[in-house]
Design a protein around this motif. Sequence first.
Motif: not given
Length: 617
Positions: A481-504
Motif C-alpha cells: 500500500a506504500e506506493e498508493t499512499i505516497e501518491s496521495l496529495p498529503e501522503g500518509f497524512d491524507q484524510l481518507l473520506s469524502r465525508l469531511f473537507p479535504g478528504g480523498r
Amino acid sequence: MGDEPERSLSLRAAARARRRSMGQLTSLVATSVALVWKSGRGLFVLLLALQLTAALALAGQVLAVQAVLSAVLSEVSVGALAPPVLVLAGLSALSLIATGVQGQVQRLLAERVTRSMWRRALIVATGVALRHFETPEFYNRLSRVQTNALTRPYQVTQGLMGMAGGLAASVAVAAALATVSPILLPLVVLGGVPVLLTNRRESRLEFDFALEQTVTVRWREYFTVLQTGRDEAKEVRAFGLSAWLMERFERHYDAYQRDLVGHVRRRTVLTVLGQLGAALVLLVTLLVLVWLIAQGRIGVAGAGAAIVAIRMLATQVQSLFKGVQVVFESGLFLDDLDRFLSLGTAAAEEDRGDEAPSSFRRIVAEDLHFRYPAAETEALRGVSVELRAGEVVALVGENGSGKTTLAKLLAGLYEPDSGAILWDGRDVAEFRPSSLRQRVSVVFQDFVRYAFSAGENIAIGRADAPPDPDRVRAAARAAGAEETIESLPEGFDQLLSRLFPGGRELSGGQWQRLALARSFYRDAPLVILDEPSASLDPRAEHALFSSLRDALRGRTALFISHRFSTVRGADRIYVLHDGLVAESGSHEELMARDGRYAELYRLQAGAFLESGGDRDA
C-alpha cells in the motif's frame, strides 16, 4: 424477537417494583447527584446559589408590594414612595436575572453530564462480549439508553434543584404571607397535592410508553439510516429504493404517532385533572381571603400583598411537586440505564486471568461447539484444528460452513460453548480475554474504512501505543500500500473520506491493502485474514500471496478464502462443511484424496482447465 413482549413485561414489572422501594429510588437519586457533582461541582454550586437568590427575591417582592401599597394608601409624597418602588423593581430584576443565568448554567452542566454518560455508555458498548450484539434485546436496551437514559441523571438533579428552589421559595414566600395571614398557608400548600398525585401517574405512563415504543423507534431510525447513509446511497439509487424506503419510514412513524396521540391524550387528561384540582383549592383560598377582607382582618395593602403571595406560592408549590415528578419519572429510566451499565461491570469482571503469552509454538482447537444466541442450529459442531508457529493455514468451504465463526473463536472474540482452545497446552480461558485479543491481528472481510488519515488507518492496529511512523511505513510496504499512499496529495497524512473537507477516497482493493497493513502493524503472533484478497484483481492477489510469508516475518497466519487458487501454497488446508472439518491436508494431499476439496477446486478451475490452464486437478 418473539419473546420481546415477555421481556418488556418483565422490565415493566421490575420498574414497578423499584417504584415501590423509596430506598432504591433514593439510591438512584444519590448516584445522579454524585455524577452531576463530579461533572461540574462549580456549576452545581452556582445553580444552588441562583435558586436561593431567586427564592429570596420572590419573598422580598411580596413585602415590597405590601410596602408600596401601604405608601400609596397613606397618600405619602413621591419621595417617600420611591424607596419601596425601587426595592420592588430591583428585586424583580434580580429574580429575572437569576432565572435567566440559571438557564444558561443549566445548559453547560447538562452538556457535561451528558458527555459523562455518553462516555460510560460507549465504554459498555465497546467492552461487552460480541454475543450481546447477536440479540435484539441488547439493541433495544441500547436504543432506550441513547433515547432516554443518557440525559436522565441530569434531569434527576434538575428535578431536585427544582424541588430545592421551589421549597426555598415556598418557605420564603410563606414566611412573607404569614405576616399577612397564617390561615392562608395550609390552603395554598394543599393546592399542590392534586398535581403531585397526577404527576406520579404521568411518570409511570411515560416510562411504559418509552418501553413499548422501543422497537418501533428502532425501525424508524433504521429506515432513516438507509436513506441518509453514504454506503447505502449508491444501492438506494441503483435499485430505485427511495419511494419504497420512504413508505416504510412513514409506516413506522405513523404507528408511533398514533400511539403518541393516545399517550398524550392520557397525560393531558391527568394534567387537566391535576390543574383543575389545584385551581379549585386556589379558588377556595381566594374566597377565604375575600372573607378575611370583609371581616376587616386584613387591610387593603395586606390583601394586595396576600394576592401576590398566594399566586407566587401556588406557583412555587407546583414547581416543588413538578420536581418530585421529574425525580420519579427519571428514576424509572435510570433503573433501565443501570441495567445497561451493569453489562460493562460484568465485562470488566470477566476480563481477568493471566496475561496471554507473547508467542506460541502451537495452537490447538479441540472439539469446538458454538451456537449463536437464538440460532436453531450450531455454527460449529465439534471442530478441531491445529496451527503451528510460522505456518500459513487456510480455511475453505462453502458459505455458512463455519469458517468465520471459527476465526472469531480463535481470535478470542467469542468463547466456545464447549471444547477448548489451547496455546502451548494452556486453555485460553485461563488468560485475560483482552490480553489474548492483543496477541491476535484480524482483518475481516467487512473491515472498517475509518475516516482517518492513511497513517492513522494503519497505526490504529496498535492504538494502545503512540504511532511509530517508521513501522507505519514498513507495514504499508509489506501490504503493498506504500506506493498508493505516497501518491496521495498529503501522503500518509491524507484524510481518507469524502465525508469531511479535504478528504480523498480509495478503491476497494486499495482499502483492502490498507486493512492488511493495519494487521501487519499490530505485529501479533497470530494473523487472521478473512478473504484478504476479495477486492484485489488477479495480478494483485498473486503478488499478495507470493509475498505473504515475507510480510508475516515468521508469524502464523490463518486465512479464509473462497478462491482455491490462493490456498495452494498453504502449509495445511482445512475444509469446513456444515460446522465440521470435512477433511484437511496440503493441496496435493487433498487433491489426491479426491474428496470435497478436489470437487470444489475443479469447479473453480474448470474454465482454466478448458483453456489449457492449470492441469493440476
